[in-house]
Design a protein around this motif. Structure first.
Motif, mmCIF file in Angstrom:
data_model
loop_
_atom_site.group_PDB
_atom_site.id
_atom_site.type_symbol
_atom_site.label_atom_id
_atom_site.label_comp_id
_atom_site.label_asym_id
_atom_site.label_seq_id
_atom_site.Cartn_x
_atom_site.Cartn_y
_atom_site.Cartn_z
ATOM 1 N N ILE A 156 0.841 -1.202 0.000
ATOM 2 C CA ILE A 156 0.000 0.000 0.000
ATOM 3 C C ILE A 156 0.877 1.253 0.000
ATOM 4 O O ILE A 156 0.679 2.171 -0.798
ATOM 5 C CB ILE A 156 -0.976 -0.018 1.198
ATOM 6 C CG1 ILE A 156 -1.989 -1.151 1.012
ATOM 7 C CG2 ILE A 156 -1.660 1.338 1.366
ATOM 8 C CD1 ILE A 156 -2.778 -1.473 2.266
ATOM 9 N N VAL A 157 1.874 1.278 0.871
ATOM 10 C CA VAL A 157 2.786 2.422 0.935
ATOM 11 C C VAL A 157 3.545 2.563 -0.388
ATOM 12 O O VAL A 157 3.724 3.674 -0.905
ATOM 13 C CB VAL A 157 3.762 2.274 2.129
ATOM 14 C CG1 VAL A 157 4.884 3.298 2.068
ATOM 15 C CG2 VAL A 157 3.000 2.390 3.446
ATOM 16 N N HIS A 158 3.980 1.439 -0.950
ATOM 17 C CA HIS A 158 4.734 1.446 -2.208
ATOM 18 C C HIS A 158 3.899 2.043 -3.347
ATOM 19 O O HIS A 158 4.409 2.837 -4.146
ATOM 20 C CB HIS A 158 5.174 0.017 -2.544
ATOM 21 C CG HIS A 158 6.165 -0.088 -3.655
ATOM 22 N ND1 HIS A 158 7.337 0.619 -3.697
ATOM 23 C CD2 HIS A 158 6.157 -0.851 -4.774
ATOM 24 C CE1 HIS A 158 8.006 0.304 -4.780
ATOM 25 N NE2 HIS A 158 7.315 -0.581 -5.473
ATOM 26 N N VAL A 159 2.628 1.690 -3.412
ATOM 27 C CA VAL A 159 1.750 2.257 -4.443
ATOM 28 C C VAL A 159 1.612 3.763 -4.244
ATOM 29 O O VAL A 159 1.679 4.539 -5.210
ATOM 30 C CB VAL A 159 0.367 1.556 -4.436
ATOM 31 C CG1 VAL A 159 -0.646 2.335 -5.246
ATOM 32 C CG2 VAL A 159 0.491 0.136 -4.955
ATOM 33 N N LEU A 160 1.420 4.186 -3.014
ATOM 34 C CA LEU A 160 1.306 5.627 -2.740
ATOM 35 C C LEU A 160 2.590 6.368 -3.122
ATOM 36 O O LEU A 160 2.540 7.450 -3.717
ATOM 37 C CB LEU A 160 0.970 5.868 -1.265
ATOM 38 C CG LEU A 160 -0.405 5.373 -0.817
ATOM 39 C CD1 LEU A 160 -0.556 5.527 0.695
ATOM 40 C CD2 LEU A 160 -1.508 6.106 -1.550
ATOM 41 N N LEU A 161 3.737 5.770 -2.810
ATOM 42 C CA LEU A 161 5.010 6.400 -3.179
ATOM 43 C C LEU A 161 5.201 6.419 -4.687
ATOM 44 O O LEU A 161 5.750 7.382 -5.236
ATOM 45 C CB LEU A 161 6.174 5.673 -2.501
ATOM 46 C CG LEU A 161 6.210 5.735 -0.978
ATOM 47 C CD1 LEU A 161 7.397 4.963 -0.431
ATOM 48 C CD2 LEU A 161 6.212 7.172 -0.489
ATOM 49 N N ALA A 162 4.756 5.361 -5.358
ATOM 50 C CA ALA A 162 4.838 5.337 -6.825
ATOM 51 C C ALA A 162 4.004 6.457 -7.419
ATOM 52 O O ALA A 162 4.411 7.104 -8.392
ATOM 53 C CB ALA A 162 4.387 3.975 -7.355
ATOM 54 N N LEU A 163 2.861 6.721 -6.829
ATOM 55 C CA LEU A 163 2.018 7.829 -7.308
ATOM 56 C C LEU A 163 2.717 9.172 -7.093
ATOM 57 O O LEU A 163 2.636 10.062 -7.947
ATOM 58 C CB LEU A 163 0.657 7.805 -6.621
ATOM 59 C CG LEU A 163 -0.244 6.627 -6.993
ATOM 60 C CD1 LEU A 163 -1.483 6.597 -6.105
ATOM 61 C CD2 LEU A 163 -0.625 6.666 -8.464
ATOM 62 N N LEU A 164 3.410 9.308 -5.967
ATOM 63 C CA LEU A 164 4.183 10.535 -5.741
ATOM 64 C C LEU A 164 5.323 10.648 -6.750
ATOM 65 O O LEU A 164 5.665 11.738 -7.200
ATOM 66 C CB LEU A 164 4.750 10.563 -4.319
ATOM 67 C CG LEU A 164 3.764 10.851 -3.198
ATOM 68 C CD1 LEU A 164 4.443 10.723 -1.846
ATOM 69 C CD2 LEU A 164 3.163 12.230 -3.363
ATOM 70 N N HIS A 165 5.911 9.513 -7.111
ATOM 71 C CA HIS A 165 6.991 9.488 -8.092
ATOM 72 C C HIS A 165 6.469 9.933 -9.456
ATOM 73 O O HIS A 165 7.142 10.669 -10.172
ATOM 74 C CB HIS A 165 7.597 8.082 -8.168
ATOM 75 C CG HIS A 165 8.693 7.944 -9.166
ATOM 76 N ND1 HIS A 165 9.881 8.622 -9.058
ATOM 77 C CD2 HIS A 165 8.784 7.198 -10.291
ATOM 78 C CE1 HIS A 165 10.651 8.298 -10.073
ATOM 79 N NE2 HIS A 165 10.015 7.437 -10.840
ATOM 80 N N ILE A 166 5.271 9.504 -9.804
ATOM 81 C CA ILE A 166 4.667 9.935 -11.068
ATOM 82 C C ILE A 166 4.473 11.445 -11.051
ATOM 83 O O ILE A 166 4.687 12.125 -12.050
ATOM 84 C CB ILE A 166 3.334 9.191 -11.315
ATOM 85 C CG1 ILE A 166 3.615 7.718 -11.624
ATOM 86 C CG2 ILE A 166 2.551 9.835 -12.444
ATOM 87 C CD1 ILE A 166 2.377 6.847 -11.660
ATOM 88 N N LYS A 167 4.102 11.981 -9.886
ATOM 89 C CA LYS A 167 3.946 13.419 -9.739
ATOM 90 C C LYS A 167 5.254 14.137 -10.073
ATOM 91 O O LYS A 167 5.246 15.234 -10.633
ATOM 92 C CB LYS A 167 3.499 13.750 -8.314
ATOM 93 C CG LYS A 167 3.289 15.219 -8.049
ATOM 94 C CD LYS A 167 3.224 15.444 -6.538
ATOM 95 C CE LYS A 167 3.392 16.878 -6.172
ATOM 96 N NZ LYS A 167 4.693 17.448 -6.512
ATOM 97 N N ASP A 168 6.420 13.514 -9.740
ATOM 98 C CA ASP A 168 7.739 14.122 -10.046
ATOM 99 C C ASP A 168 7.888 14.420 -11.537
ATOM 100 O O ASP A 168 8.562 15.380 -11.911
ATOM 101 C CB ASP A 168 8.871 13.199 -9.610
ATOM 102 C CG ASP A 168 9.039 13.130 -8.111
ATOM 103 O OD1 ASP A 168 8.481 13.994 -7.413
ATOM 104 O OD2 ASP A 168 9.731 12.209 -7.643
#
Length: 171
Positions: A156-168
């Motif tokens: 769950i945390v990994h998916v949320l971080l991946a979404l933040l990475h996409i924001k980058d």
């Protein structure tokens, strides 16, 4: 085909393979009814969980090896060599309202390293649950479930971080 070329072909797909098997095993786990061992009443999902889990365990070990090759482990486990510099800088940035960056030896990479450890622990405890004497199986099952729950939290945390990475990519 040489071992090296086979490894390179597999290595590039390991993250996706680990993800697919992990998600399948997690999503179908409520449907399994395994106590100490597989029984004559075991159904398709029980067998899938056991033998898909063995495949996932092999992939997990290969993924852990991939992460540790060529000193890459220092990116995911920088604290093991006393390197806290990027982590400190990211915490200072978070205090100022900045998000941590992906990559490097910072918070996101450390969380990914924890995920690799949890994945290996889920794999090892699952295999031990399967191969130990039935009198010890329920103990290993409880460890397996504990680490699996931790791994689900990591996913769950990994998916949320991946979404933040996409924001980058859009900043």
């Amino acid at each position: 085909m040489s071992f090296r070329s086979l490894w390179h072909r597999l290595e590039s797909k390991l993250h996706v393979l680990v993800l697919v098997f992990s998600v399948l095993l997690v999503v179908t786990s409520p449907w399994i009814l395994i106590g100490r061992q597989l029984s004559s009443r075991s159904g398709f999902w029980d067998y899938f969980h056991v033998y898909g889990g063995v495949v996932a365990a092999v992939l997990a070990v290969l993924f852990a090896v991939k992460v540790c090759l060529k000193g890459q482990w220092k990116q995911f486990f920088p604290y093991l060599v006393g390197d806290f510099s990027q982590l400190k800088a990211e915490f200072k940035g978070v205090a100022k309202g900045k998000l941590p960056v992906s990559g490097g030896k910072g918070l996101f990479s450390i969380i990914e390293g924890i995920g690799v450890v949890l994945l290996v622990l889920v794999s090892v405890t699952g295999i031990l649950w399967y191969i130990v004497d039935p009198s010890d199986a329920l103990t290993w099952r409880s460890y397996h479930k504990l680490f699996a729950q931790g791994f689900i939290g990591f996913l769950i945390v990994h998916v949320l971080l991946a979404l933040l990475h996409i924001k980058d990519f859009f900043d």
